[in-house]
Design a protein around this motif. Sequence first.
Motif, PDB file in Angstrom:
ATOM      1  N   ALA A   1      49.923  52.644  39.949  1.00 54.66           N
ATOM      2  CA  ALA A   1      50.443  51.395  40.510  1.00 54.66           C
ATOM      3  C   ALA A   1      49.463  50.276  40.198  1.00 54.66           C
ATOM      4  CB  ALA A   1      50.623  51.526  42.019  1.00 54.66           C
ATOM      5  N   MET A   2      50.003  49.131  39.758  1.00 54.41           N
ATOM      6  CA  MET A   2      49.159  47.982  39.441  1.00 54.41           C
ATOM      7  C   MET A   2      49.811  46.725  39.996  1.00 54.41           C
ATOM      8  SD  MET A   2      48.131  48.836  35.471  1.00 54.41           S
ATOM      9  CE  MET A   2      49.837  49.157  34.996  1.00 54.41           C
ATOM     10  N   VAL A   3      48.977  45.831  40.487  1.00 50.41           N
ATOM     11  CA  VAL A   3      49.495  44.556  40.994  1.00 50.41           C
ATOM     12  C   VAL A   3      48.551  43.448  40.545  1.00 50.41           C
ATOM     13  CG1 VAL A   3      48.271  44.810  43.207  1.00 50.41           C
ATOM     14  CG2 VAL A   3      50.254  43.283  43.042  1.00 50.41           C
ATOM     15  N   ARG A   4      49.107  42.338  40.137  1.00 47.43           N
ATOM     16  CA  ARG A   4      48.326  41.166  39.728  1.00 47.43           C
ATOM     17  C   ARG A   4      48.676  39.990  40.635  1.00 47.43           C
ATOM     18  NH1 ARG A   4      47.540  39.433  33.596  1.00 47.43           N
ATOM     19  NH2 ARG A   4      45.870  40.958  33.940  1.00 47.43           N
ATOM     20  N   TRP A   5      47.627  39.289  41.082  1.00 49.24           N
ATOM     21  CA  TRP A   5      47.809  38.117  41.936  1.00 49.24           C
ATOM     22  C   TRP A   5      47.065  36.950  41.296  1.00 49.24           C
ATOM     23  CZ3 TRP A   5      44.653  36.759  46.827  1.00 49.24           C
ATOM     24  CH2 TRP A   5      45.212  35.649  47.467  1.00 49.24           C
ATOM     25  N   THR A   6      47.776  35.847  41.103  1.00 48.09           N
ATOM     26  CA  THR A   6      47.175  34.641  40.523  1.00 48.09           C
ATOM     27  C   THR A   6      47.369  33.498  41.519  1.00 48.09           C
ATOM     28  OG1 THR A   6      47.851  35.452  38.347  1.00 48.09           O
ATOM     29  CG2 THR A   6      47.069  33.201  38.451  1.00 48.09           C
ATOM     30  N   PRO A   7      46.467  33.401  42.515  1.00 51.16           N
ATOM     31  CA  PRO A   7      46.649  32.364  43.543  1.00 51.16           C
ATOM     32  C   PRO A   7      46.512  30.945  42.995  1.00 51.16           C
ATOM     33  CG  PRO A   7      44.528  33.466  43.813  1.00 51.16           C
ATOM     34  CD  PRO A   7      45.283  34.233  42.778  1.00 51.16           C
ATOM     35  N   VAL A   8      45.645  30.789  41.987  1.00 52.28           N
ATOM     36  CA  VAL A   8      45.527  29.503  41.287  1.00 52.28           C
ATOM     37  C   VAL A   8      45.452  29.809  39.801  1.00 52.28           C
ATOM     38  CG1 VAL A   8      44.391  28.301  43.201  1.00 52.28           C
ATOM     39  CG2 VAL A   8      43.006  29.507  41.501  1.00 52.28           C
TER      40      VAL A   8
ATOM     41  N   ILE B   1      43.472  38.228  39.934  1.00 49.31           N
ATOM     42  CA  ILE B   1      42.984  39.415  40.646  1.00 49.31           C
ATOM     43  C   ILE B   1      43.911  40.578  40.308  1.00 49.31           C
ATOM     44  CG2 ILE B   1      42.510  40.459  42.885  1.00 49.31           C
ATOM     45  CD1 ILE B   1      42.013  37.632  43.957  1.00 49.31           C
ATOM     46  N   ASP B   2      43.344  41.638  39.768  1.00 54.08           N
ATOM     47  CA  ASP B   2      44.100  42.845  39.425  1.00 54.08           C
ATOM     48  C   ASP B   2      43.643  43.996  40.300  1.00 54.08           C
ATOM     49  OD1 ASP B   2      45.600  41.693  37.352  1.00 54.08           O
ATOM     50  OD2 ASP B   2      43.934  41.959  35.939  1.00 54.08           O
ATOM     51  N   LEU B   3      44.585  44.685  40.908  1.00 53.56           N
ATOM     52  CA  LEU B   3      44.310  45.884  41.686  1.00 53.56           C
ATOM     53  C   LEU B   3      45.108  47.033  41.086  1.00 53.56           C
ATOM     54  CD1 LEU B   3      44.586  44.414  45.310  1.00 53.56           C
ATOM     55  CD2 LEU B   3      42.506  44.748  43.952  1.00 53.56           C
ATOM     56  N   ALA B   4      44.485  48.214  41.027  1.00 52.27           N
ATOM     57  CA  ALA B   4      45.164  49.361  40.411  1.00 52.27           C
ATOM     58  C   ALA B   4      44.797  50.637  41.164  1.00 52.27           C
ATOM     59  CB  ALA B   4      44.772  49.491  38.942  1.00 52.27           C
ATOM     60  N   ALA B   5      45.730  51.565  41.175  1.00 55.87           N
ATOM     61  CA  ALA B   5      45.513  52.887  41.766  1.00 55.87           C
ATOM     62  C   ALA B   5      46.144  53.921  40.848  1.00 55.87           C
ATOM     63  CB  ALA B   5      46.114  52.970  43.163  1.00 55.87           C
ATOM     64  N   PHE B   6      45.431  55.036  40.662  1.00 55.54           N
ATOM     65  CA  PHE B   6      45.907  56.102  39.784  1.00 55.54           C
ATOM     66  C   PHE B   6      45.701  57.433  40.491  1.00 55.54           C
ATOM     67  CE2 PHE B   6      44.723  59.426  36.726  1.00 55.54           C
ATOM     68  CZ  PHE B   6      45.869  59.473  35.947  1.00 55.54           C
ATOM     69  N   TYR B   7      46.700  58.291  40.385  1.00 58.62           N
ATOM     70  CA  TYR B   7      46.609  59.623  40.994  1.00 58.62           C
ATOM     71  C   TYR B   7      47.146  60.655  40.018  1.00 58.62           C
ATOM     72  CZ  TYR B   7      47.430  63.649  44.008  1.00 58.62           C
ATOM     73  OH  TYR B   7      47.431  64.914  44.538  1.00 58.62           O
ATOM     74  N   GLU B   8      46.447  61.792  39.923  1.00 59.87           N
ATOM     75  CA  GLU B   8      46.904  62.878  39.069  1.00 59.87           C
ATOM     76  C   GLU B   8      46.504  64.210  39.681  1.00 59.87           C
ATOM     77  OE1 GLU B   8      46.777  63.854  34.343  1.00 59.87           O
ATOM     78  OE2 GLU B   8      44.845  63.646  35.353  1.00 59.87           O
TER      79      GLU B   8
ATOM     80  N   THR C   1      39.684  44.107  39.774  1.00 61.45           N
ATOM     81  CA  THR C   1      39.059  43.216  38.802  1.00 61.45           C
ATOM     82  C   THR C   1      39.396  41.770  39.147  1.00 61.45           C
ATOM     83  OG1 THR C   1      39.269  44.880  37.057  1.00 61.45           O
ATOM     84  CG2 THR C   1      38.840  42.622  36.365  1.00 61.45           C
ATOM     85  N   LEU C   2      38.366  40.934  39.202  1.00 65.71           N
ATOM     86  CA  LEU C   2      38.536  39.518  39.491  1.00 65.71           C
ATOM     87  C   LEU C   2      38.040  38.719  38.293  1.00 65.71           C
ATOM     88  CD1 LEU C   2      37.709  37.640  42.772  1.00 65.71           C
ATOM     89  CD2 LEU C   2      36.806  36.779  40.610  1.00 65.71           C
ATOM     90  N   LYS C   3      38.890  37.830  37.799  1.00 64.66           N
ATOM     91  CA  LYS C   3      38.517  36.965  36.676  1.00 64.66           C
ATOM     92  C   LYS C   3      38.699  35.507  37.088  1.00 64.66           C
ATOM     93  CE  LYS C   3      39.873  40.276  33.096  1.00 64.66           C
ATOM     94  NZ  LYS C   3      40.711  40.519  31.887  1.00 64.66           N
ATOM     95  N   TYR C   4      37.668  34.713  36.809  1.00 68.69           N
ATOM     96  CA  TYR C   4      37.749  33.282  37.121  1.00 68.69           C
ATOM     97  C   TYR C   4      37.247  32.481  35.928  1.00 68.69           C
ATOM     98  CZ  TYR C   4      37.805  28.966  39.772  1.00 68.69           C
ATOM     99  OH  TYR C   4      38.110  27.705  40.209  1.00 68.69           O
ATOM    100  N   ASP C   5      38.028  31.493  35.543  1.00 69.90           N
ATOM    101  CA  ASP C   5      37.702  30.637  34.400  1.00 69.90           C
ATOM    102  C   ASP C   5      37.112  29.327  34.916  1.00 69.90           C
ATOM    103  OD1 ASP C   5      37.503  29.222  32.083  1.00 69.90           O
ATOM    104  OD2 ASP C   5      39.569  29.525  31.447  1.00 69.90           O
ATOM    105  N   PHE C   6      35.780  29.156  34.700  1.00 72.78           N
ATOM    106  CA  PHE C   6      35.117  27.928  35.133  1.00 72.78           C
ATOM    107  C   PHE C   6      35.215  26.820  34.099  1.00 72.78           C
ATOM    108  CE2 PHE C   6      32.950  31.265  37.533  1.00 72.78           C
ATOM    109  CZ  PHE C   6      32.930  30.715  38.808  1.00 72.78           C
ATOM    110  N   GLY C   7      35.878  27.097  32.977  1.00 75.84           N
ATOM    111  CA  GLY C   7      35.959  26.127  31.889  1.00 75.84           C
ATOM    112  C   GLY C   7      35.176  26.638  30.705  1.00 75.84           C
ATOM    113  N   PRO C   8      33.923  26.203  30.547  1.00 76.01           N
ATOM    114  CA  PRO C   8      33.129  26.721  29.418  1.00 76.01           C
ATOM    115  C   PRO C   8      32.605  28.133  29.640  1.00 76.01           C
ATOM    116  CG  PRO C   8      31.826  25.193  30.719  1.00 76.01           C
ATOM    117  CD  PRO C   8      33.217  25.132  31.273  1.00 76.01           C
TER     118      PRO C   8
END
Length: 541
Positions: free
Chosen positions: A21-28, A33-40, A77-84
């Motif tokens: 299961a994976m979910v992506r949230w882009t508040p701005v 923000i990506d969250l993931a869960a894996f089961y086997e 995983t959290l990714k933020y683009d500050f510009g440069p």
Amino acid sequence: MDNNHYGYRNINDGHSYGGRAMVRWTPVEDLTIDLAAFYEKVETDSARWIQEVGIPYVTNGRSESGNYDENKVYSGTLKYDFGPVAMTAMTAWFDRKRTAVSDVSDTFNGRDTAAGCQRYLLANARACTPTELSGYLTSTREILTSSLWQPQTVKNWVSELRFNSTNDSPFQWTVGAFHEKRDTVVRSTLLLADPNTGWLLSPDDPYNIRYDRTINDYLRQTAVFAELSYELFDQLTLTAGTRYYNFKKTVGGRIDVGQIHYSSRPTAYTEATSKENGFIYKFNASWKATDGLMLYAQAAQGFRPGGVNQVIGLPAALAGYSSDSLWNYELGAKTTLAPGVYLNLAGYRIDWTDMQVSARTSGTGSVFGLISNVGSARIYGAEAELSVRITPELSFNGNLGFTDAKLAEDQVSEIVVASGRKGDRLVAVPRWTAGASLEYIKPVGDTMDFLGRVDFAHVGNSYSTLSATDTYRRENPPYQMVNGRIGLQGQDNAWSAALFVNNVFDVVAINSIGSSSNTGGLTTVQSLSPRTIGLTLGKRF
């Protein structure tokens, strides 16, 4: 797989279940923000067979073997683009519970004798008395039907924080930090099986256990890294990177139930720690000679953490072993020979030093088996990949690989001796590998495509041990494999249905072979499946 000792057929059932299961949230706009869960969960009875039986896919095993594995992975995983500059923060938690079961009955073949009593019970001090012999024979004959039952857990938490440039400047950079916390616990027990059926008796009943050892392995690792690159004249890019690592490894163990055939006795918990730190490096140069040709050269360093041996009676000075390391040197080219024709070439050399190997102490005193840093190896290789779009519907892909992997010096030191000598081929490394595929995709009507595909693979021979004079050395013979597939698929990839035939010519393709004292000198084999016919159905939502 069949078992001719008990007359069982189809003994290697396997079942696997899993989900992701994976979910992506882009508040701005600049934050993701990506969250993931894996089961086997995997439950497979062993597909190991015995070569000396003389019939492929048949074993004469007297006790159970199998693998029972449950894996959970959670990550964020959290990714933020500050510009440069862009920031990436990642953390992941891995939780594994596995039970490995191996039939070791053949280890004890021929030991239920008076000579065996004198050797294993009394260390050849004298002959056994009738009372001693009676007890020895009873306990030894019990384990003539037994398995090594090994429940183990791994809990691993890794985190990384990384910053990298995102501008259009010819100068680019990446810096970051990494942390790992890994805890491993492995319990090894010699578990009795019912001699009439081969099924293991309950591991929860202490009476059924004839050996019980537990090893704890804790790794703490921190690293910081940086990589810089600069592009000259829009053609030449130079890259350099380094990584500083610092790790501490603590290994502890105890033996609750000893076993004379393993030369072990009950031992209280003891623990030892090893530490290490240092730098590793990477250098790369790539040149875009033309639009259809890029040449590159790379030198990169890697290492494997050291540790501590848990061997009863081993002198403290020999307990620790350090990291082994390697340098990889590579030259290559990525080319476009014509529209739809791509050729990639690479040649490499690997220098592997301070190899971690299974060895034994030298000298005339007590001899111990252990992991130690002994010897070095040198590997030369070359690879080629070709991709051709023959027509809009028909495409070809091929690859060819050559590897010459040998010891560069004898595996002998003042402390330990191993079996390898300069010039011996490394274990389980084929010299030649090759592969090819031909794929045909053609529209059928307005909504679906016909798909036809053939894959070919060649794997050259290799060996299970280093020394050509090793009693337990076995050759893994070469094999060729052909797979085929035909079917239909939606042009939007929303659905697919295909009939496949793997191992079309039903070859015996061995991918693992070996022999040891634990098998009583018999040759154990793991192989790819024989001819397999099936149907796959897929739907994307």
